[in-house]
Design a protein around this motif. Sequence first.
Motif, PDB file in Angstrom:
ATOM      1  N   VAL A 128       0.853  -1.196   0.000  1.00 31.32           N
ATOM      2  CA  VAL A 128       0.000   0.000   0.000  1.00 31.32           C
ATOM      3  C   VAL A 128       0.885   1.241   0.000  1.00 31.32           C
ATOM      4  CG1 VAL A 128      -1.745   1.311   1.270  1.00 31.32           C
ATOM      5  CG2 VAL A 128      -1.881  -1.179   1.180  1.00 31.32           C
ATOM      6  N   LEU A 129       0.572   2.174  -0.883  1.00 30.18           N
ATOM      7  CA  LEU A 129       1.293   3.437  -0.961  1.00 30.18           C
ATOM      8  C   LEU A 129       0.301   4.577  -0.769  1.00 30.18           C
ATOM      9  CD1 LEU A 129       4.088   4.749  -1.648  1.00 30.18           C
ATOM     10  CD2 LEU A 129       3.230   4.962  -3.978  1.00 30.18           C
ATOM     11  N   LEU A 130       0.541   5.397   0.243  1.00 29.69           N
ATOM     12  CA  LEU A 130      -0.320   6.561   0.503  1.00 29.69           C
ATOM     13  C   LEU A 130       0.230   7.769  -0.240  1.00 29.69           C
ATOM     14  CD1 LEU A 130      -0.852   6.322   4.367  1.00 29.69           C
ATOM     15  CD2 LEU A 130      -2.363   5.503   2.570  1.00 29.69           C
ATOM     16  N   GLN A 131      -0.629   8.461  -0.960  1.00 28.87           N
ATOM     17  CA  GLN A 131      -0.277   9.723  -1.609  1.00 28.87           C
ATOM     18  C   GLN A 131      -1.112  10.804  -0.934  1.00 28.87           C
ATOM     19  OE1 GLN A 131      -1.262   8.104  -5.570  1.00 28.87           O
ATOM     20  NE2 GLN A 131       0.823   8.636  -6.176  1.00 28.87           N
ATOM     21  N   VAL A 132      -0.504  11.444   0.057  1.00 26.90           N
ATOM     22  CA  VAL A 132      -1.226  12.409   0.887  1.00 26.90           C
ATOM     23  C   VAL A 132      -0.862  13.822   0.446  1.00 26.90           C
ATOM     24  CG1 VAL A 132      -1.726  13.145   3.242  1.00 26.90           C
ATOM     25  CG2 VAL A 132      -1.093  10.774   2.798  1.00 26.90           C
ATOM     26  N   ARG A 133      -1.872  14.602   0.115  1.00 31.06           N
ATOM     27  CA  ARG A 133      -1.661  16.008  -0.257  1.00 31.06           C
ATOM     28  C   ARG A 133      -1.716  16.843   1.015  1.00 31.06           C
ATOM     29  NH1 ARG A 133      -1.387  18.801  -4.784  1.00 31.06           N
ATOM     30  NH2 ARG A 133      -2.320  20.861  -5.007  1.00 31.06           N
ATOM     31  N   VAL A 134      -0.573  17.419   1.371  1.00 34.14           N
ATOM     32  CA  VAL A 134      -0.463  18.215   2.594  1.00 34.14           C
ATOM     33  C   VAL A 134      -0.164  19.667   2.240  1.00 34.14           C
ATOM     34  CG1 VAL A 134       0.278  16.273   4.027  1.00 34.14           C
ATOM     35  CG2 VAL A 134       1.988  17.648   2.850  1.00 34.14           C
TER      36      VAL A 134
END
Length: 199
Positions: A70-76
Amino acid sequence: MSIMELLAVVFPHLAAVRVERVYRVGATVRVKASTTGPKSACPACGCASVRVHSRYERCLADLPVAGQEVLLQVRVRRFFCDNTACDKKTFAEQVPGLTSRHGRRAAGLLPMLRTVALALGGRPGARHSARLACAVGRSTLLRLLRSLPDPQLATPRVLGSMSSPGARATPTEQCWSMWRAAMWSRCCRIGRRTPSLPG
């Protein structure tokens, strides 16, 4: 079961972010998410800020789901620090329980990798983590191992000989008795006085 209920069951640690999309690329499940909080606190001075400087995407490895990576792509967001006495002009927001400063892995994945490192070490741990769908290198596992605090060891209760005749000696007591007997016979043989034993 609705999509939101399913996400809450499969990804409970993503409650602090808004999950926008879950899709698959090859053998990897990718989760696109973004932060939702209206403000963030500066890590240097603690002053809360609402002025957004810019946005960027962070990629974090997360716990595997159904044997898939699983790879999280979090826009911060990056905020301005409004405290004029603070050295930081801008700072990046952190999601509690999910991200850390300069971290490339989600907070939930680190305890599992530390357990693998403690059980197997470097190269065997790296091979096992690949089977667990969260592949890391041996150097990363050893670095996680070195970052652990030293365990608190109990103080030995006795370093003398057996307390009562007929009682079974512990290995420490046996070793201490053998050392004392060897020192006694050696000192008597060469005519020196008996050394003073600690304790």
